[in-house]
Write a protein that holds these residues in place. Sequence first.
Motif, PDB file in Angstrom:
ATOM      1  N   VAL A 241       0.835  -1.207   0.000  1.00 48.66           N
ATOM      2  CA  VAL A 241       0.000   0.000   0.000  1.00 48.66           C
ATOM      3  C   VAL A 241       0.869   1.256   0.000  1.00 48.66           C
ATOM      4  O   VAL A 241       0.624   2.205  -0.769  1.00 48.66           O
ATOM      5  N   ALA A 242       1.878   1.298   0.858  1.00 46.43           N
ATOM      6  CA  ALA A 242       2.750   2.473   0.928  1.00 46.43           C
ATOM      7  C   ALA A 242       3.451   2.713  -0.409  1.00 46.43           C
ATOM      8  O   ALA A 242       3.565   3.860  -0.873  1.00 46.43           O
ATOM      9  N   SER A 243       3.920   1.645  -1.039  1.00 42.22           N
ATOM     10  CA  SER A 243       4.592   1.780  -2.330  1.00 42.22           C
ATOM     11  C   SER A 243       3.639   2.316  -3.389  1.00 42.22           C
ATOM     12  O   SER A 243       4.019   3.165  -4.215  1.00 42.22           O
ATOM     13  N   ALA A 244       2.398   1.822  -3.360  1.00 39.35           N
ATOM     14  CA  ALA A 244       1.409   2.293  -4.335  1.00 39.35           C
ATOM     15  C   ALA A 244       1.076   3.764  -4.121  1.00 39.35           C
ATOM     16  O   ALA A 244       0.880   4.513  -5.087  1.00 39.35           O
ATOM     17  N   MET A 245       1.020   4.191  -2.866  1.00 42.75           N
ATOM     18  CA  MET A 245       0.734   5.601  -2.582  1.00 42.75           C
ATOM     19  C   MET A 245       1.817   6.502  -3.167  1.00 42.75           C
ATOM     20  O   MET A 245       1.532   7.585  -3.675  1.00 42.75           O
ATOM     21  N   ILE A 246       3.060   6.058  -3.082  1.00 41.18           N
ATOM     22  CA  ILE A 246       4.163   6.843  -3.633  1.00 41.18           C
ATOM     23  C   ILE A 246       4.191   6.750  -5.151  1.00 41.18           C
ATOM     24  O   ILE A 246       4.318   7.756  -5.856  1.00 41.18           O
ATOM     25  N   SER A 247       4.050   5.542  -5.675  1.00 44.36           N
ATOM     26  CA  SER A 247       4.113   5.344  -7.127  1.00 44.36           C
ATOM     27  C   SER A 247       3.011   6.085  -7.864  1.00 44.36           C
ATOM     28  O   SER A 247       3.172   6.462  -9.032  1.00 44.36           O
ATOM     29  N   SER A 248       1.879   6.309  -7.192  1.00 45.35           N
ATOM     30  CA  SER A 248       0.772   7.045  -7.804  1.00 45.35           C
ATOM     31  C   SER A 248       1.078   8.523  -7.974  1.00 45.35           C
ATOM     32  O   SER A 248       0.361   9.226  -8.692  1.00 45.35           O
ATOM     33  N   GLY A 249       2.128   9.000  -7.304  1.00 50.41           N
ATOM     34  CA  GLY A 249       2.461  10.414  -7.359  1.00 50.41           C
ATOM     35  C   GLY A 249       1.793  11.246  -6.290  1.00 50.41           C
ATOM     36  O   GLY A 249       2.014  12.461  -6.209  1.00 50.41           O
TER      37      GLY A 249
END
Length: 359
Positions: free
Chosen positions: A122-130
């Motif tokens: 989840v944390a990685s997706a939050m960052i990768s989403s911009g």
Amino acid sequence: MPDIRAVVTGIGSCLPPDVVSNDDLSQVLDTSHDWILSRTGIAQRHVVRPGTSTGDLGTAAGAAALESAGRRRCDLVLLVTTTPDQPCPATAPQIAARLGMVGVPAFDLSAVCSGFVYGLTVASAMISSGGYDSVLLVGAETYSTIIDPTDRNTAVLFGDGAAAVVLERGTPGAPGEVLHAELGSDGSRSELITVPGGGSRAPHPAADEASRYFQMAGKEVFSRAVETMRRSARDVAEAVGWSMDQIDAFVGHQANARILRAVGKRLGIPADRIVCHLAEVGNTAAASIPLALAWAAAQGRISAGDRVLLTAFGGGLTWGSVALRWPAVRPVRAEVGLPDAPVPVGGGDRVAPPQPDAP
């Protein structure tokens, strides 16, 4: 939008000072040090003192991770735990406030022993989403508060502890890059790992005393964990193009040394590349993988550039695996005892990070 990746830039941990050895447990349970060690790989576990909470451990570990990353704050705080300070409100906003991050979004996530791989995804997706430049991910547990001390099947397994990582916006190939993650669940078998009482289905005090405690169908969980973690880890390794002999460190959920060995053997990963931190801390549920990572990094078991494969299986049922490249970071270990962990002060987000130890 440029290709954004989440990268790990810091790691910290915190263990409560009180230790319960296998010999201590043998004084109150029908067991022995040799029996526990041979079946689980556990020699001792850390436990909190009365009045010390999951939030206390998580705050200390979060402060340590921020120090490791050379940061004063992050854009989001995420806590993975099975043992929040209270049913309502969530514990993460309190951790954020105690670390000087009032106003930063914060929330809890519950996936039991799979919590850290869920949280990392989840944390990685939050960052990768911009949407976010940095996330403080905390795994913290006080299982001693939900374990029946008279139940030999669970009392010998679990301990308390916390560890946290900082993730930041990066680019493909950056040190610490989170490469790939896959998650899964099967709620049709949720009864295998459960705390039956205390929720809306069986609220206290209507629930009987036994329903307050963590319960697990050990034999079936063992077999399911081995096969599910094997399959999940294999799929993630294949997705990033890693053969098993290319994996430098295999870090499974620290539930049982026999489970770790069985998964590693079925995957074909050499025993010396399987990270096992159980002897010192026992099963710390959502905190187990980051605690094992912090320990392995401090011991030189993993170093910058290593291919690291994480996998976990837990209540829900839930499972997942993550592949990442290890960064050049020095783990920071915090102590807990005071009501509040030291809050970083000063302007700006960054401070000078501690330097990794020379090889």
